[in-house]
Design a protein around this motif. Sequence first.
Motif, PDB file in Angstrom:
ATOM      1  N   LYS A 177       0.682  -1.147   0.023  1.00  0.00           N
ATOM      2  CA  LYS A 177       0.030  -0.009   0.063  1.00  0.00           C
ATOM      3  C   LYS A 177       0.852   1.271  -0.140  1.00  0.00           C
ATOM      4  CE  LYS A 177      -4.041  -2.156   2.158  1.00  0.00           C
ATOM      5  NZ  LYS A 177      -5.049  -2.319   3.448  1.00  0.00           N
ATOM      6  N   TYR A 219      -7.408  11.125   7.608  1.00  0.00           N
ATOM      7  CA  TYR A 219      -7.509  11.031   8.854  1.00  0.00           C
ATOM      8  C   TYR A 219      -9.087  11.281   9.076  1.00  0.00           C
ATOM      9  CZ  TYR A 219      -7.610  12.465  13.901  1.00  0.00           C
ATOM     10  OH  TYR A 219      -7.516  12.381  15.198  1.00  0.00           O
ATOM     11  N   SER A 222     -11.529   8.433   8.080  1.00  0.00           N
ATOM     12  CA  SER A 222     -11.583   7.158   8.892  1.00  0.00           C
ATOM     13  C   SER A 222     -11.802   7.441  10.021  1.00  0.00           C
ATOM     14  CB  SER A 222      -9.814   6.662   8.838  1.00  0.00           C
ATOM     15  OG  SER A 222      -8.976   7.671   9.144  1.00  0.00           O
ATOM     16  N   ASP A 225      -9.664   7.465  13.553  1.00  0.00           N
ATOM     17  CA  ASP A 225      -9.266   6.164  14.276  1.00  0.00           C
ATOM     18  C   ASP A 225      -7.736   6.006  14.181  1.00  0.00           C
ATOM     19  OD1 ASP A 225      -8.837   5.062  11.713  1.00  0.00           O
ATOM     20  OD2 ASP A 225     -10.362   3.707  12.072  1.00  0.00           O
ATOM     21  N   GLY A 226      -6.859   6.608  13.588  1.00  0.00           N
ATOM     22  CA  GLY A 226      -5.560   6.309  14.026  1.00  0.00           C
ATOM     23  C   GLY A 226      -4.809   5.682  12.604  1.00  0.00           C
ATOM     24  N   SER A 227      -5.901   5.003  11.761  1.00  0.00           N
ATOM     25  CA  SER A 227      -5.414   4.141  10.789  1.00  0.00           C
ATOM     26  C   SER A 227      -4.898   5.134   9.584  1.00  0.00           C
ATOM     27  CB  SER A 227      -6.396   3.401  10.285  1.00  0.00           C
ATOM     28  OG  SER A 227      -7.649   4.185   9.603  1.00  0.00           O
ATOM     29  N   ASN A 228      -5.058   6.366   9.496  1.00  0.00           N
ATOM     30  CA  ASN A 228      -4.602   7.170   8.512  1.00  0.00           C
ATOM     31  C   ASN A 228      -4.273   8.633   9.114  1.00  0.00           C
ATOM     32  OD1 ASN A 228      -4.142   8.980   6.173  1.00  0.00           O
ATOM     33  ND2 ASN A 228      -5.743   7.538   4.958  1.00  0.00           N
ATOM     34  N   THR A 229      -3.093   8.702   9.594  1.00  0.00           N
ATOM     35  CA  THR A 229      -2.815  10.011  10.526  1.00  0.00           C
ATOM     36  C   THR A 229      -2.620  11.122   9.374  1.00  0.00           C
ATOM     37  OG1 THR A 229      -0.396   9.455  10.025  1.00  0.00           O
ATOM     38  CG2 THR A 229      -1.504   8.530  12.062  1.00  0.00           C
ATOM     39  N   ASP A 430     -14.890   4.182  16.405  1.00  0.00           N
ATOM     40  CA  ASP A 430     -14.320   5.646  16.341  1.00  0.00           C
ATOM     41  C   ASP A 430     -14.201   5.925  14.708  1.00  0.00           C
ATOM     42  OD1 ASP A 430     -13.077   7.906  16.931  1.00  0.00           O
ATOM     43  OD2 ASP A 430     -10.937   6.982  16.991  1.00  0.00           O
ATOM     44  N   LYS A 431     -14.088   4.938  13.751  1.00  0.00           N
ATOM     45  CA  LYS A 431     -14.088   5.058  12.373  1.00  0.00           C
ATOM     46  C   LYS A 431     -15.341   5.777  11.755  1.00  0.00           C
ATOM     47  CE  LYS A 431     -15.340   0.446  10.743  1.00  0.00           C
ATOM     48  NZ  LYS A 431     -14.865  -0.736   9.968  1.00  0.00           N
TER      49      LYS A 431
END
Length: 549
Positions: A177, A219, A222, A225-229, A430-431
């Motif tokens: 990715k 961010y 998402s 939720d921290g998966s995409n800062t 959260d997402k």
Amino acid sequence: MKTKIMNTKYIWLLIILLGFTACNDIEDVSRLEEEVELPELTAGSADFSNYVAIGASFTSGFTDNALFKAAQENSFPNILSQQFEKVGGGTFTQPLTSDNYGGLAAAGSRLPGFDPRLVFGGAGPVPLESVIGPVTVSTDIAINKPTGPFNNMGVPGAKSYHLLFDGYGNIANLATKTANPYFVRMASSATATVLGDAMAQSPTFFTLSEIGGNDVLGYAISGGDGSNTITPSAGNVGVGFDATFGYLVTTLTSGGAKGVVTNVPYVKDLPHFTTVPYKPLSPTNPAFGPQIATLNGIFGQLNQVFAFLGVPERSIIFSTTAASPVVIKDENLTNLSAQITAVLNASPTFPAFVQSFGLPAQAAPNVAALFGLTYGQARQAKETDLLVLPSSSVIGTVNMDSVAFLMSQGLPQTLAGQFSAEGITLPLADKWVLTPEEQQEIKDATDAYNATIASVANSNPNVALVDLNNILQEATANGVVFDNYTMRTKLVTGGAIGLDGIHLTARGYAYLANKFLEKIDEAFGSNFIASGNVAKAGDYPTNYSPTLN
């Protein structure tokens, strides 16, 4: 070339006379049009002979959650190029997709997450295939890559530092990715960079648009939720936004090219984040209303615990007379899982409560632990919370992963299902939600980016700035007037934003192209606006038919 238009004062006179003749006969009405000559178009100090557009999804023409041929043809850079052509602009090439379905494939197999476009389904956005049936996505990044170079270097999804990454177009990097399939199909080589491919064309004029948008948008969509800062402002070139943006502009102007940049909009104001109400649970809904009494009985036990722990504001209550907020998990709250479990285990009435579900009293400790785990950071949503657009298809559904987990903890399947209703008995993850704290993070980053963009643009006489942030704020607050249309950002009906709630419609891109022309006139002495060489609203749609081919 000079342009002629009808003087508007005679248009009003014509309307008055037509109204008068409805009651009176006249023998003759002479011609009332007066043609007014507009000035001849001039390029000013700009050289449009080799225009290159660099950016992300807006630059590419992305709309309705996909990139497809008709949308690319209505991209704002392509619209600009049609005006530039009148003053010496050259051919403008784009990496056109192979169809109007949208979506991407690789070696004959669809790429997950790159689906065909959305269309209007009568009540709201729906997948194209739900309307016209299965389609074959023919835009294949491994089989039918187009041949460049391309003047439109817009790469959907690109963040600022991606424009400098020499593996961003390497198909082998898709597995990790770290590559972008849109750039894979247009890159000059596996080690090419977006900026490198642009500079190889020796541009005389450029646009650098919405850089920084994806640095916060990833961010936002998402749910933080921290998966995409969020990309930090500080840091070296290729890492921090500030240094990267400065490097991009310095490089693009190094050969004497002039250009226009945009700042970053407040993405949280887009309909992707403002369409789904925080109170969607109606007592008139036959799938929800009859459950309210039971739900309030269950949460009554939990609410007593919240009160005992000094956090009554976390109480969960569903109204029988008005719409109620969904239940969410707020990671900004203190996690009270252990305390909830301890209080329930100490309650002499809790075993009987557990038995009311058909479970043995001995299951009380296990159920107490599950209550603590599930509701340790739970609360009902508030007006200040933003639910992302895809949450509308999730709220009220049964989360099967939750069902499987609860069954593994000893709950029967029926009971596990009852405690796995998204946003009702199972707090939305959260997402699906942007809390006020997460929204502030987005705003802070956007403000920092925009300060840098303004500083870079203001310090370089060859660079002009289009205030994209202000344009979208105005469209949201009051609407923007484009010829005979007032465009707003409301999903489906607003006319400015496409069906994904983020990207512009074709008419929105045409309006944006005109804002670029205004700024070019102001900065470089051209006269596109005064000479009437602009995009016309009626030439661009606000939606595309499902049968578009």
